[in-house]
Motif scaffolding. Structure first.
Motif, PDB file in Angstrom:
ATOM      1  N   VAL A   1       0.844  -1.204   0.000  1.00 41.70           N
ATOM      2  CA  VAL A   1       0.000   0.000   0.000  1.00 41.70           C
ATOM      3  C   VAL A   1       0.877   1.251   0.000  1.00 41.70           C
ATOM      4  N   PHE A   2       0.607   2.126  -0.989  1.00 43.14           N
ATOM      5  CA  PHE A   2       1.281   3.415  -1.114  1.00 43.14           C
ATOM      6  C   PHE A   2       0.246   4.527  -1.120  1.00 43.14           C
ATOM      7  N   SER A   3       0.693   5.716  -0.764  1.00 39.13           N
ATOM      8  CA  SER A   3      -0.120   6.917  -0.933  1.00 39.13           C
ATOM      9  C   SER A   3       0.815   8.105  -1.102  1.00 39.13           C
ATOM     10  N   ASP A   4       0.296   9.146  -1.713  1.00 35.51           N
ATOM     11  CA  ASP A   4       0.994  10.430  -1.785  1.00 35.51           C
ATOM     12  C   ASP A   4       2.419  10.299  -2.326  1.00 35.51           C
ATOM     13  N   THR A   5       2.543   9.655  -3.485  1.00 35.04           N
ATOM     14  CA  THR A   5       3.847   9.535  -4.132  1.00 35.04           C
ATOM     15  C   THR A   5       4.213  10.801  -4.894  1.00 35.04           C
ATOM     16  N   HIS A   6       3.236  11.596  -5.283  1.00 34.92           N
ATOM     17  CA  HIS A   6       3.451  12.918  -5.883  1.00 34.92           C
ATOM     18  C   HIS A   6       4.470  12.922  -7.016  1.00 34.92           C
TER      19      HIS A   6
ATOM     20  N   SER B   1      -9.908   5.257   0.275  1.00 38.73           N
ATOM     21  CA  SER B   1     -10.136   6.669  -0.007  1.00 38.73           C
ATOM     22  C   SER B   1      -8.827   7.428   0.181  1.00 38.73           C
ATOM     23  N   HIS B   2      -8.707   8.533  -0.518  1.00 38.47           N
ATOM     24  CA  HIS B   2      -7.543   9.383  -0.249  1.00 38.47           C
ATOM     25  C   HIS B   2      -7.691  10.018   1.135  1.00 38.47           C
ATOM     26  N   GLY B   3      -8.906  10.399   1.488  1.00 38.31           N
ATOM     27  CA  GLY B   3      -9.164  10.932   2.828  1.00 38.31           C
ATOM     28  C   GLY B   3      -9.454  12.418   2.883  1.00 38.31           C
ATOM     29  N   HIS B   4      -9.164  13.147   1.811  1.00 35.40           N
ATOM     30  CA  HIS B   4      -9.364  14.599   1.847  1.00 35.40           C
ATOM     31  C   HIS B   4     -10.842  14.975   1.944  1.00 35.40           C
ATOM     32  N   MET B   5     -11.715  14.197   1.315  1.00 34.93           N
ATOM     33  CA  MET B   5     -13.144  14.518   1.365  1.00 34.93           C
ATOM     34  C   MET B   5     -13.757  14.148   2.717  1.00 34.93           C
ATOM     35  N   GLU B   6     -13.074  13.335   3.490  1.00 36.60           N
ATOM     36  CA  GLU B   6     -13.530  12.979   4.835  1.00 36.60           C
ATOM     37  C   GLU B   6     -12.794  13.786   5.906  1.00 36.60           C
ATOM     38  N   ASN B   7     -12.029  14.785   5.475  1.00 34.16           N
ATOM     39  CA  ASN B   7     -11.322  15.697   6.384  1.00 34.16           C
ATOM     40  C   ASN B   7     -10.438  14.980   7.400  1.00 34.16           C
TER      41      ASN B   7
ATOM     42  N   ALA C   1     -12.420  -2.326   7.536  1.00 32.60           N
ATOM     43  CA  ALA C   1     -11.150  -1.605   7.545  1.00 32.60           C
ATOM     44  C   ALA C   1     -11.248  -0.395   6.628  1.00 32.60           C
ATOM     45  N   VAL C   2     -10.373   0.580   6.882  1.00 32.30           N
ATOM     46  CA  VAL C   2     -10.262   1.796   6.078  1.00 32.30           C
ATOM     47  C   VAL C   2      -8.800   1.993   5.733  1.00 32.30           C
ATOM     48  N   PHE C   3      -8.512   2.160   4.442  1.00 29.03           N
ATOM     49  CA  PHE C   3      -7.174   2.530   3.985  1.00 29.03           C
ATOM     50  C   PHE C   3      -7.293   3.932   3.396  1.00 29.03           C
ATOM     51  N   PHE C   4      -6.453   4.861   3.854  1.00 25.40           N
ATOM     52  CA  PHE C   4      -6.514   6.250   3.381  1.00 25.40           C
ATOM     53  C   PHE C   4      -5.128   6.867   3.396  1.00 25.40           C
ATOM     54  N   GLY C   5      -5.008   8.030   2.773  1.00 23.70           N
ATOM     55  CA  GLY C   5      -3.754   8.774   2.724  1.00 23.70           C
ATOM     56  C   GLY C   5      -3.988  10.205   3.159  1.00 23.70           C
TER      57      GLY C   5
END
Length: 180
Positions: A5-10, A79-85, A104-108
């Motif tokens: 799992v990765f997130s925010d690799t930009h 979810s990325h998580g931005h819409m769930e603040n 479970a929840v996976f978010f960045g």
């Protein structure tokens, strides 16, 4: 099932590719947004299935920007998580996942790694491999799922992280604002 799992690799996926090749028996990669094109490139470069969601830097501003991933353990909310603040707290993302019957929840989005269980719901944020915050090393997660369990490890890159300042007012506003 073993998931990377990765997130925010930009835009910086070289480390992600290297980590995939170092690990063994990865069945799936999940990319949790920022950037969508990174997920597409990883899918082209690596011989493994990939799931992804869009983040705030991908122009995703709909409350429907999530996926439900069905596993033998149960549903996982991606979810990325931005819409769930998520930078303000985890209540919104937890309520959304629970309302959809997820275990479970996976978010960045926060760039801060997290793995914990709250009231029977697992929360996982792999952090950011390329732009970690707070002087941390870049991070990612490896998740193992069976019908009875979900186990995750937050792992850190070996080399010290060099902090590079990103320029651009709008880019920084979008990435660091909880309104997006």
């Amino acid at each position: 099932m073993r998931i990377l799992v990765f997130s925010d690799t930009h835009g910086k996926i070289d480390k992600a590719v290297e980590i995939y090749h170092q690990l063994q028996e990865i069945d799936l990669i999940i990319h949790l947004g920022d950037l969508w094109n990174d997920a597409k490139r990883l899918k082209e470069l690596l011989p493994v299935s990939l799931l992804s969601v869009r983040g705030n830097m991908d122009g995703a501003f709909s409350r429907e920007e999530y996926q439900i991933f069905e596993t033998e353990y149960g549903k996982i909310y991606l979810s990325h998580g931005h819409m769930e603040n998520v930078k303000q707290g985890l209540d919104h993302i937890m309520y959304k996942a629970e309302s959809l019957g997820c275990r479970a929840v996976f978010f960045g989005h926060t760039h801060i790694p997290l793995f914990r269980q709250v009231e029977g719901l697992y929360l996982l944020n792999p952090g950011s491999l390329s732009l970690p915050v707070g002087g941390r090393k870049g991070s990612y997660a490896v998740v193992t799922i069976t019908c009875d369990s979900l186990n995750a490890s937050i792992l850190y890159e070996e080399a010290p992280q060099t902090q590079k300042t990103e320029s651009g007012f709008l880019k920084n506003l979008l990435n660091n604002s909880d309104r997006f």
